[in-house]
Design an enzyme around this catalytic site. Structure first.
Site, short mmCIF file in Angstrom:
data_model
loop_
_atom_site.label_atom_id
_atom_site.label_comp_id
_atom_site.label_asym_id
_atom_site.label_seq_id
_atom_site.Cartn_x
_atom_site.Cartn_y
_atom_site.Cartn_z
N ALA A 194 0.83 -1.20 0.00
CA ALA A 194 0.00 0.00 0.00
C ALA A 194 0.87 1.25 0.00
O ALA A 194 1.97 1.26 0.53
CB ALA A 194 -0.92 0.00 1.21
N GLY B 178 0.76 -5.85 0.08
CA GLY B 178 -0.07 -5.82 -1.11
C GLY B 178 0.70 -6.06 -2.39
O GLY B 178 0.15 -6.56 -3.38
N GLU C 24 0.77 -9.71 -2.68
CA GLU C 24 -0.57 -10.17 -3.01
C GLU C 24 -0.86 -9.97 -4.49
O GLU C 24 -1.49 -10.82 -5.14
CB GLU C 24 -1.60 -9.45 -2.15
CG GLU C 24 -1.54 -9.89 -0.68
CD GLU C 24 -2.53 -9.16 0.20
OE1 GLU C 24 -3.41 -9.81 0.80
OE2 GLU C 24 -2.41 -7.92 0.31
N GLU D 257 1.87 -7.22 7.30
CA GLU D 257 0.76 -6.39 7.78
C GLU D 257 0.52 -6.50 9.28
O GLU D 257 0.03 -5.56 9.90
CB GLU D 257 -0.53 -6.77 7.03
CG GLU D 257 -0.60 -6.28 5.59
CD GLU D 257 0.04 -7.25 4.61
OE1 GLU D 257 -0.18 -7.08 3.39
OE2 GLU D 257 0.76 -8.17 5.04
#
Length: 683
Positions: free
Chosen positions: A62, A103, A106, A126
């Site tokens: 992020a 992310g 991911e 995270e």
């Protein structure tokens, strides 16, 4: 420059992510990626897609600049982008270099194929922000590396090298591992793979894979997480378990529900606050990107006591040549013996390899002559907290140091301007307050004096980063940030003894709240004689705010703490035990005060201690000693064992709200022997 640049190699569409510094997945970048994927799907001459981010980072996850902003979760959000990759009818290859975290990983997991540079950092960290991966990481990663590995890495937020994961048996994470770094080797391998597989069907999707249950790994992960004081690790374990027990879509829904629940938790808010505090601390007025910085290539440390040794170790372990000066032969021999034991212990505990320990040892020299520091770029004084002694050392350092050298003091309380004034270079003098043990603790208070130049300050901040410290800049005030606040904290702890508490009752209350160590165990570990000498110096200088007769009497008995076998507790090694001698001392003190003991509850103990920190922090902000409230929180999290998941004393003050804090101010100001003026609001 565009956040997403496109190019073609034949039938392969290349999507180059460019959002420095770590290719954070901002709303604008997610939107661009979504449009590019839609365009690739519709273009008949595009047969495969490669996503890459360059040598520094595939993506760090992020974009932190959007944390807490509506665009962080705006559509297309990351789960939607990953779902779009699942739906692609054409193969998508992730070319991973540098790092793929959170992310970013991911996103790569949702691609059909992954090519990676062997030393790239991989992880889903995270949990360190009090969250769990929210875009399929808990579902796809176990399908790629197995349940046991996912349960080891995700709940702990661990980062690993790609080559370590590539070595796992039957792993589905990487399709190709490239040994070479840079020069486009990973991108070339990814394009070559895309050209080979562009006609292969069906497309491999991690969501379509199954993962076998692993009862032993689940039990170990649950045991490791259930006792932790904040919910994210356990939530990570529960989400990862869903990869083995739930259909993919159900697992995704459960993951998202867990993510959204944690997002609004107080622990996650606190952890994110500390995360941003660490980044804000480096922004210092007067220090700009183009401010000149002196290169610190060698360091001299004066004084081979506990702090001097620790500072020298911190420098040597960071690869800096360091000379440790100790004129006293006995102290020098003692230091050499202790340093040798340190290196041996580091190797035995697996913290350093024998080769690295040997290299660091060779970078350190212990000498009796201050003149040996004549060519050092930075000289750090680390002698006792006595102004006359420190001024004498500064005069000597100033006389022998080369003109451009910086002079620094490790003082924890004394006036930096008074030290700078005895030199011919006050603009090159500042404080470098390390925390014990100096080779381990991350915090470094950098104290700016009235004459300290921007270049000296910028150079000191760069030095702190060079040796792996997090620097917080403080103004020149008695105790700076950390110790000035801890004085008020300890003052309240002593008031609680006056009123009827025992040292262990005070410590147990604040430790149950979350602090790593209560005030009396903390001061015993640091050494009661250290604060005693500080009080004596302040009394000599006419700066003693309030006498502490009980603490003075403890020291007069030789109860200096752990190192003496007794302080506020009796010690068997490091184990603290209630002391009958201290109980008798406190009882006699109360009798002399004419103050009968009362019952004090744990809630009042916690409130008095925490608010004392926060209210003194407000004064530091008002006086300009601290730049920002988050700097104060960082000092306490990194230097004093304040739990990250509680955010720090200023965060705690704000969390409670003005009304609740005002009520407690009034209640504590009414305690007869307390300091009513201290609890008054800052104007």
């Amino acid at each position: 420059m565009s956040l997403l640049q496109t190019s073609r190699q034949g039938s392969v569409l290349l999507l180059h992510v460019s959002n420095p510094p770590v290719n954070g997945l901002s709303f604008a970048l997610r939107t661009a990626l979504m449009h590019a994927l839609d365009g690739a799907e519709a273009a008949p001459d595009v047969l495969a897609v490669v996503i890459h981010g360059g040598a520094k980072a595939f993506s760090g996850g992020a974009d932190i600049r959007e944390f807490g902003q509506p665009q962080a979760l705006a559509q297309p959000n990351l789960p939607s982008l990953c779902a779009r990759l699942d739906e692609m009818s054409k193969p998508v290859v992730a070319a991973i270099e540098g790092l793929a975290l959170g992310g970013g990983l991911e996103l790569a997991l949702a691609c059909h194929y992954r090519v990676v540079q062997a030393k790239a950092q991989i992880g889903l960290p995270e949990v360190n922000l009090g969250l769990l991966p929210g875009a399929g990481g808990t579902q796809r990663f176990p399908r790629a590396v197995g349940l046991a590995t996912a349960l080891k890495l995700i709940p702990q937020g661990r980062l690993v090298r790609a080559q370590e994961l590539a070595a796992l048996p039957a792993q589905r994470l990487f399709d190709d591992v490239v040994a070479e770094a840079g020069d486009g080797a990973v991108l070339a391998a990814a394009v070559a793979l895309a050209q080979r597989i562009q006609a292969l069907r069906p497309l491999p999707r991690l969501r379509d894979q199954t993962v076998a249950p692993d009862a032993e790994a689940e039990a170990q992960a649950l045991a490791a997480s259930e006792g932790l004081p904040y919910p994210a690790p356990l939530a990570c374990v529960q989400a990862v378990r869903g990869a083995a027990s739930l259909p993919f879509e159900d697992g995704i829904r459960a993951e998202r529900a867990g993510f959204e629940g944690l997002l609004h938790s107080p622990e996650s808010a606190a952890l994110r606050h500390v995360f941003f505090a660490e980044r804000a601390a480096g922004k210092v007025p007067g220090v700009e990107a183009d401010t000149p910085r002196a290169r610190i290539q060698s360091v001299g440390v004066v004084g081979a006591g506990t702090m001097g040794q620790g500072i020298a170790l911190a420098c040597a372990q960071a690869g800096l040549p360091v000379q440790l000066v100790e004129p006293d032969a006995a102290a020098r021999a003692r230091a050499l013996s202790q340093l040798d034991r340190h290196w041996v212990a580091q190797v035995e505990k697996g913290r350093l390899s024998a080769d690295k320990a040997q290299t660091a040892r060779q970078l350190m020299t212990v000498t009796e002559r201050l003149g040996d520091l004549a060519q050092a770029d930075l000289l750090i004084e680390a002698v006792y907290e006595d102004m006359a002694l420190k001024q004498a050392v500064f005069r000597e350092m100033d006389a022998i140091a080369k003109p451009e050298a910086l002079l620094a003091s490790n003082t924890s309380t004394l006036d930096m301007d008074a030290l700078a004034q005895v030199t011919q270079r006050p603009d090159q003098v500042l404080g470098l307050h390390f925390f014990s043990p100096a080779a381990v603790m991350k915090l470094l208070e950098v104290v700016r004096g009235a004459a300290t130049s921007p270049t000296a300050l910028a150079s000191a901040l760069a030095f702190g980063k060079q040796i792996g410290k997090t620097c917080v800049v403080a103004g020149n005030a008695d105790g700076f940030i950390g110790n000035r606040m801890v004085d008020r904290y300890l003052e309240q702890a002593l008031f609680l003894l006056d009123e009827g508490c025992t040292p262990q009752q005070v410590d147990q209350a604040i430790e149950a709240w979350g602090l790593a160590m209560g005030p009396f165990r903390m001061i015993d570990m640091a050494g009661n004689d250290v604060s005693w000498r500080v009080r004596q110096q302040r009394a000599k200088d006419g700066k003693l705010r309030r006498a502490q007769p009980l603490a003075d009497r403890l020291c007069e008995l030789g109860r200096f703490g752990q190192k003496a076998g007794g302080g506020w507790y009796d010690y068997d090694g490091r184990e603290a035990r209630p002391s009958k001698a201290v109980a008798a001392l406190i009882a006699a003190h109360r009798e002399q005060m004419g103050r009968p003991a009362r019952t004090v509850g744990a809630e009042e103990i916690v409130d008095r201690l925490l608010l004392a920190l926060g209210i003194e922090g407000e004064r530091l902000l008002a006086e300009g000693v601290a730049l920002r409230a988050s700097d104060i929180d960082l000092v306490y999290v990194l230097g004093y064992g304040f739990p990250r998941w509680k955010g720090g004393p200023m965060f705690e003050l704000a969390r409670r709200g003005e009304g609740a804090v005002a009520a407690l101010r009034g209640a504590f100001a009414a305690v007869a022997h307390d300091d009513a003026a201290f609890w008054a609001p800052v104007h």
